[in-house]
Design an enzyme around this catalytic site. Structure first.
Site, PDB file in Angstrom:
ATOM      1  N   HIS A 199      -6.955  -4.717  10.359  1.00 45.03           N
ATOM      2  CA  HIS A 199      -6.756  -4.491   8.922  1.00 45.03           C
ATOM      3  C   HIS A 199      -5.461  -5.119   8.424  1.00 45.03           C
ATOM      4  CE1 HIS A 199      -4.604  -0.467   9.887  1.00 45.03           C
ATOM      5  NE2 HIS A 199      -3.709  -1.180   9.250  1.00 45.03           N
ATOM      6  N   ASP A 211      -7.112  -2.739  14.493  1.00 40.19           N
ATOM      7  CA  ASP A 211      -8.521  -3.006  14.155  1.00 40.19           C
ATOM      8  C   ASP A 211      -8.666  -4.220  13.227  1.00 40.19           C
ATOM      9  OD1 ASP A 211      -7.495  -2.016  11.785  1.00 40.19           O
ATOM     10  OD2 ASP A 211      -8.918  -0.361  11.586  1.00 40.19           O
ATOM     11  N   ASP A 258       0.820  -1.211   0.000  1.00 41.13           N
ATOM     12  CA  ASP A 258       0.000   0.000   0.000  1.00 41.13           C
ATOM     13  C   ASP A 258       0.853   1.260   0.000  1.00 41.13           C
ATOM     14  OD1 ASP A 258       1.011  -0.393   2.551  1.00 41.13           O
ATOM     15  OD2 ASP A 258      -0.922  -0.663   3.514  1.00 41.13           O
ATOM     16  N   GLU A 271      -9.532  -1.751   5.574  1.00 39.38           N
ATOM     17  CA  GLU A 271     -10.139  -1.480   6.871  1.00 39.38           C
ATOM     18  C   GLU A 271     -11.371  -2.362   7.082  1.00 39.38           C
ATOM     19  OE1 GLU A 271      -8.442   0.073   8.824  1.00 39.38           O
ATOM     20  OE2 GLU A 271      -7.861   2.098   8.250  1.00 39.38           O
TER      21      GLU A 271
HETATM   22  C1  GLP Z   1      -0.226   0.352   8.584  1.00 42.28           C
HETATM   23  C2  GLP Z   1       0.053  -0.484   7.344  1.00 42.28           C
HETATM   24  C3  GLP Z   1      -0.202  -1.957   7.591  1.00 42.28           C
HETATM   25  C4  GLP Z   1       0.481  -2.380   8.875  1.00 42.28           C
HETATM   26  C5  GLP Z   1      -0.082  -1.613  10.032  1.00 42.28           C
HETATM   27  C6  GLP Z   1       0.493  -2.017  11.377  1.00 42.28           C
HETATM   28  O1  GLP Z   1      -1.552   0.659   8.729  1.00 42.28           O
HETATM   29  N1  GLP Z   1      -0.713  -0.050   6.220  1.00 42.28           N
HETATM   30  O2  GLP Z   1       0.263  -2.692   6.488  1.00 42.28           O
HETATM   31  O3  GLP Z   1       0.305  -3.761   9.074  1.00 42.28           O
HETATM   32  O4  GLP Z   1       0.225  -0.248   9.794  1.00 42.28           O
HETATM   33  O5  GLP Z   1       1.665  -1.314  11.639  1.00 42.28           O
HETATM   34  P1  GLP Z   1       2.654  -1.567  12.845  1.00 42.28           P
HETATM   35  O6  GLP Z   1       3.494  -2.709  12.422  1.00 42.28           O
HETATM   36  O7  GLP Z   1       3.442  -0.292  12.926  1.00 42.28           O
HETATM   37  O8  GLP Z   1       1.839  -1.828  14.029  1.00 42.28           O
END
Ligand code: GLP
Length: 264
Positions: free
Chosen positions: A138, A136, A67, A143
């Site tokens: 995702h 959440d 993304d 989402e």
């Molecule tokens: C963002 C990314 C996700 C990732 C999530 C969790 O929202 N788009 O791909 O899994 O963060 O991030 P973290 O690893 O910093 O908790």
């Protein structure tokens, strides 16, 4: 789902890097799906170390990131392109032209998603898709409420996600409201998915993903429908799992089986 519970975040990264290493050995022209967020940083550090030790070669690899934020100026340090550059790409020998992220600068943003899916298909599909998980539930920026069959497209971020990611920006107001993300259906097309989660903030989402129903409320639960998903957790992220003992017993048996299979 293969659920592996390691002793800490470092062991999670080490275990994940082992899967990358054996895949790259067997398939040097591998197509990797990569992720951002703080969770994969330790894994990227391990991959860099192994590259520096001559154990890994990314010369023929192709990468597609999950993304990208929409609306940040080119070169913004929090753009996922910059993140990948800093955390991985500039330290290894992957060809810059073989690294892909959704193109969010395009005037035709609505077309971008389909183009990205076509590019992945043309590259032969993703061999290993790395994933983190949002608090959440995702994956990518899919989402809660995302169609489980969704393809790469523009997606609005929830307030929870913008709040979670505000730590990387000056304030929540600076966190973009939109992204282009691989869809859940696009992710499920990868030959193997590997999701990493560490820390207590992920425990609820992990429990819902592995042991709850398959539901758009928890986008990561769609991975229950994937035939080859590996989930690697630290004890904090695994703490709410009801069948933890069973996963640990199964993993011991799996490793035993693998060692006898390689020996013969
Ligand atoms: C963002 C990314 C996700 C990732 C999530 C969790 O929202 N788009 O791909 O899994 O963060 O991030 P973290 O690893 O910093 O908790």
């Amino acid at each position: 789902m293969r659920v592996i519970i390691e002793s800490d975040a470092d062991a999670v990264a080490e275990c994940a890097s082992g899967f990358f290493q054996s895949l790259l050995l067997h398939k040097p022209d591998v197509v990797l799906g990569l992720a951002t967020g703080s969770t994969p940083i330790k894994l990227y550090q391990k991959l860099i170390q192994k590259f520096q030790q001559g154990l890994l070669n990314f010369q023929q690899a192709t990468t597609f990131n999950l993304d990208e934020y929409v609306g940040l100026e080119i070169g913004h340090p929090e753009s996922y392109r910059c993140f990948m550059q800093e955390q991985l790409f500039r330290h290894i020998n992957v060809r810059p032209e073989a690294t892909h992220l959704p193109q969010v600068e395009s005037k035709n943003l609505l077309r971008q998603g389909a183009d990205y899916d076509e590019k992945i298909l043309a590259a032969g599909g993703i061999d290993l898709q790395l994933l983190g998980i949002g608090s959440d539930g995702h994956i990518g920026f899919n989402e809660p409420g995302s169609s489980l069959a969704s393809r790469t497209r523009i997606k609005a971020l929830t307030r929870v996600t913008r709040q979670d990611n505000a730590r990387f920006f000056n304030s929540i107001d600076d966190v973009p409201k939109l992204s282009v993300t691989m869809g859940i259906g696009s992710i499920l097309k990868a030959r193997r998915c590997m999701l990493l989660a560490t820390g207590p903030a992920k425990a609820k989402a992990i429990q819902a993903m592995i042991e709850g129903s398959v539901t758009a409320r928890v986008p990561a639960s769609a991975l229950q429908l994937h035939p080859d998903t590996i989930v690697i957790l630290d004890p904090d992220a695994a703490k709410l799992l009801q069948f933890k003992d069973y996963y640990q017993d199964s993993e011991l048996l799996q490793r035993e089986l693998e060692s006898t299979t390689t020996e013969t």
